[in-house]
Motif scaffolding. Structure first.
Motif, mmCIF file in Angstrom:
data_model
loop_
_atom_site.group_PDB
_atom_site.id
_atom_site.type_symbol
_atom_site.label_atom_id
_atom_site.label_comp_id
_atom_site.label_asym_id
_atom_site.label_seq_id
_atom_site.Cartn_x
_atom_site.Cartn_y
_atom_site.Cartn_z
ATOM 1 N N GLY A 196 -4.081 -11.050 -3.244
ATOM 2 C CA GLY A 196 -3.672 -11.217 -1.861
ATOM 3 C C GLY A 196 -4.458 -12.342 -1.226
ATOM 4 N N ASP A 198 -7.955 -2.570 1.655
ATOM 5 C CA ASP A 198 -7.572 -3.182 0.392
ATOM 6 C C ASP A 198 -8.075 -4.624 0.304
ATOM 7 N N SER A 199 -7.935 -5.399 1.360
ATOM 8 C CA SER A 199 -8.397 -6.787 1.304
ATOM 9 C C SER A 199 -9.922 -6.868 1.232
ATOM 10 N N HIS A 205 -10.001 -6.546 9.154
ATOM 11 C CA HIS A 205 -10.830 -7.081 8.063
ATOM 12 C C HIS A 205 -12.035 -7.840 8.637
ATOM 13 N N VAL A 251 -2.015 2.389 8.048
ATOM 14 C CA VAL A 251 -2.129 1.112 7.330
ATOM 15 C C VAL A 251 -2.815 0.070 8.211
ATOM 16 N N HIS A 252 -2.592 0.161 9.532
ATOM 17 C CA HIS A 252 -3.335 -0.682 10.461
ATOM 18 C C HIS A 252 -3.166 -0.125 11.874
ATOM 19 N N ARG A 257 0.297 -11.871 -6.582
ATOM 20 C CA ARG A 257 0.291 -10.429 -6.423
ATOM 21 C C ARG A 257 0.188 -9.714 -7.776
ATOM 22 N N GLY A 291 -4.706 -1.348 5.021
ATOM 23 C CA GLY A 291 -4.474 -2.756 4.720
ATOM 24 C C GLY A 291 -5.768 -3.535 4.607
ATOM 25 N N ILE A 307 -4.188 -6.134 10.436
ATOM 26 C CA ILE A 307 -4.963 -6.130 9.192
ATOM 27 C C ILE A 307 -6.009 -7.236 9.178
ATOM 28 N N MET A 310 0.821 -1.211 0.000
ATOM 29 C CA MET A 310 0.000 0.000 0.000
ATOM 30 C C MET A 310 0.852 1.257 0.000
#
Length: 380
Positions: free
Chosen positions: A330, A241-242, A46, A36-37, A311, A238, A42, A1
């Protein structure tokens, strides 16, 4: 990221210090210093969003308004329709629609959300939310192409929060009960805990949720208030994104860019019937040709076999030759398996088609998959 900007050049959202206070790990992203977290991690963030309610700071996104000087919504809508392929004219007050800015070749300059405001006295305004990394270029693009009589107003005084997950609506309804019944892809203007907000029933996770535009000076108070609810935890880039990958959503600059058309990107649903037939937007000839004949390549889901993720940049092979490339990939915590998306030649786009991925010189079996990888759970 992370992106390569140096710390000296990074911008910050109004919540930068708040993120640090919550224990966030900060990284450069789209020119901003972003979380990012948080301590939950992460994977935990999520799963928390899928099960409860996650709070995201998306204030780095661009917010702006198109204001017709004659007070007629149709004037602003017609101007915007010259830049995007969506049917803007048919929007009712409070309704929103997803679309893309296109170049003359039908490539995607950016994707965006378009809303006709429903606030009395502002029903003729159009509210746009664009991507952080493209917003400066988007504003220039709008300013260069809007006709005289339509004003671009940039919302630099506004922050943006996303509250996502199956418990999100119940959380915010404690502070604004009317929001419990707001439908997917609609919006309203109202006070939340006494703070002015523009709230839409949408988001980037595939879950039910809301995006809340609020004044910069009020966003920390609102974020802190929401976080007091035990059902809410802060969520970083993070997990964002997932979550969006499992939902099958494109990330600009990765899954879509100036070389891809909305048809190749499997976004033809975002071009309503009138616009498909009439055209009148940049790249319309290509779009109509691809609608009629099919594109040469198509964005698809990919499920690698085994546990190793594929990836971005991973090449896709079939029948002994390269047929495409992974654009996002991912591990999917909800899918409990690696997931990816990318472009393949249309002949290989049917779900369950076997393909081979080449990861660090090693061949890995995979199959084309339908998307999303986790079910959408919108409130309709």
């Amino acid at each position: 990221m992370a992106s390569p900007e140096s710390a000296e050049t990074l911008l910050e959202t109004p919540l930068a210090a708040w993120h640090v206070a919550q224990g966030a790990k900060m990284v450069p992203f789209a020119g901003y210093n972003m979380p990012v977290h948080y301590p939950l991690g992460i994977m935990g963030e999520h799963n928390w969003t899928r099960d409860s309610a996650g709070l995201f700071d998306v204030s780095h996104m661009g917010q702006c308004f198109l204001i017709p000087e004659d007070g007629k919504f149709e004037t602003a809508a017609a101007a915007l329709e010259k830049l995007v392929p969506a049917d803007v004219l048919s929007l009712k007050p409070g309704q929103q629609r997803y679309s893309q800015f296109l170049n003359a070749e039908g490539g995607i300059l950016d994707d965006l959300m378009i809303t006709r405001l429903g606030q009395p006295g502002h029903e003729h305004w159009i509210y746009l939310v664009v991507n952080a990394g493209s917003k400066v270029e988007d504003y220039r693009h709008l300013a260069a192409h809007l006709p005289r009589g339509v004003t671009l107003k940039i919302g630099d005084n506004l922050a943006l929060l996303a509250l996502q997950g199956p418990k999100a609506a119940a959380v915010i309804a404690r502070h604004a009960p009317a929001l419990a019944e707001l439908k997917f892809m609609t919006s309203t203007d109202l006070p939340v805990a006494g703070l002015w907000c523009h709230v839409s029933r949408t988001g980037y996770t595939g879950e039910d949720g809301l995006e809340i535009s609020v004044k910069n000076e009020d966003v920390e108070a609102l974020a802190s208030l929401l976080l007091k609810d035990e059902r809410v935890k802060p969520i970083g880039l993070g997990a964002r994104d997932s979550l969006r990958l499992e939902a099958g959503f494109c990330l600009y600059g990765h899954d879509i860019d100036t070389t891809t058309s909305p048809i190749e990107a499997d976004l033809k649903w975002s071009i309503q019937k009138r616009r498909r037939e009439e055209g009148g937007f940049p790249g319309a000839a290509r779009i109509q040709r691809e609608l009629a004949n099919g594109p040469a390549r198509l964005r698809v889901g990919i499920r690698p076999e085994g546990r190793q993720p594929a990836r971005e940049g991973t090449e896709i092979f079939a029948e002994g030759r390269r047929i495409g490339v992974i654009t996002s990939g991912g591990f999917g915590p909800t899918a409990q398996a690696p997931v990816a998306m990318g472009y393949v030649e249309t002949a290989f786009a049917k779900p369950d088609t076997p393909v081979t991925l080449v990861v660090r010189g090693k061949e890995l079996p995979a199959r084309v998959s339908a998307m999303p990888f986790a079910p959408h759970r919108y409130f309709r």
